[in-house]
Enzyme design. Structure first.
Site, PDB file in Angstrom:
ATOM      1  N   SER A 144     -32.477  -3.699  30.088  1.00 53.42           N
ATOM      2  CA  SER A 144     -31.110  -3.227  30.324  1.00 53.42           C
ATOM      3  C   SER A 144     -31.063  -1.726  30.073  1.00 53.42           C
ATOM      4  CB  SER A 144     -30.119  -3.929  29.397  1.00 53.42           C
ATOM      5  OG  SER A 144     -28.808  -3.434  29.577  1.00 53.42           O
ATOM      6  N   TYR A 158     -27.542  -6.910  21.080  1.00 55.57           N
ATOM      7  CA  TYR A 158     -28.116  -6.910  22.427  1.00 55.57           C
ATOM      8  C   TYR A 158     -28.914  -5.625  22.672  1.00 55.57           C
ATOM      9  CZ  TYR A 158     -28.085  -6.946  27.595  1.00 55.57           C
ATOM     10  OH  TYR A 158     -28.433  -6.910  28.920  1.00 55.57           O
TER      11      TYR A 158
END
Length: 267
Positions: A144, A158
């Site tokens: 990401s 995350y």
């Protein structure tokens, strides 16, 4: 014409019951791969498998929670027993639980790191002996831009997992290079998926798109096509890398520049 073919190869794809993972599975199958849909939600996974089979592709379903090491090793062993080989791992499954740093929740932290980061180690450990025996393979990971490149409040679990994943990719690539096992990843920006729908409603997503230089959110196909390239023979000399697929959203020093440039371009 250059063809991105995966004919004769077996691909094990986690989190492939919907969104980006499902699209990766469909595109890999269309490119000739025998795909294993590794998915925690059986109904979602079955729907993707059936769609691939209905279009003439080769697909099987393994119900697996990548947060559990024993389930991963069992699923990889079953895949090799069924197909006789294992060429590609795509770890796409993700956990989006999180919260503010000061509100640390140990259970949620462990869940997030287990799925987003630790599963990369578990999948690789299970797959490497088979790939080494057959002379090579591909380890691919959905990372990401959140964490490695940008930050967002409330996403520290995350972000830490994805940042760690990028470090894993580089180190594993060095360790496995002589075995012709390449290790790479894709860093998505804002992609229109069911997970995105949880982050923002339609109006919110339109607002987010204003600050992307390309003027739109990405589609799952944008990520899947990057994965297809990395899985193909054309990427045989690429390892330890991540490809950012974000429509340019991480380029502006401030979001205001993306909006101003878009307005200027239309003037």
């Amino acid at each position: 014409m250059i063809e991105l073919s995966l004919a004769g190869k077996t691909a094990f794809i986690t989190g492939s019951g919907q969104g980006i993972g499902a699209t990766i599975a469909k595109i890999f199958a269309a490119a000739g791969a025998s795909v294993v849909i590794a998915e925690r939600n059986e109904s979602h996974g079955s729907a993707v498998r059936d769609e691939i089979l209905a279009t003439g592709g080769n697909a099987a379903l393994r119900v697996v929670d990548v947060g559990h090491a024993d389930q991963i090793s069992d699923a990889i062993a079953a895949t090799v027993a069924r197909s006789g080989r294992l060429d590609i791992i795509v770890h796409n499954a993700a956990s989006f639980v999180g919260g503010l740093v000061e509100d640390l929740d140990e259970k949620q932290l462990e869940e997030s790191l287990s799925v987003n980061l630790k599963a990369a180690f578990r999948l690789s450990k299970a797959a490497i002996p088979h790939m080494r025996q057959q002379g090579g393979g591909r380890l691919l990971f959905t990372s990401s831009v959140t964490g490695p490149r940008v930050a967002m409040p409330g996403t520290s679990y995350y972000a830490a997992g994805k940042s760690g994943l990028n470090g894993f990719i580089r180190t594993a690539a060095i360790e496995l290079a002589r075995d012709d096992i390449t290790v790479n990843g894709v860093e998505p920006g804002f992609i229109r998926t069911p997970a995105m729908d949880l982050l923002a409603d339609e109006a919110g997503q339109k607002m987010m798109a204003k600050y992307v230089p390309m003027g739109r959110l990405g589609a799952p196909q944008d990520i899947a096509h990057a994965m297809l390239f990395l899985a193909s023979d054309l990427a045989g000399y690429i390892t330890g890398q991540t490809i950012v697929v974000d429509g340019g959203s991480t380029l502006p020093e401030s979001p205001i520049f993306a909006e101003e440039d878009a307005v200027a371009a239309k003037a």
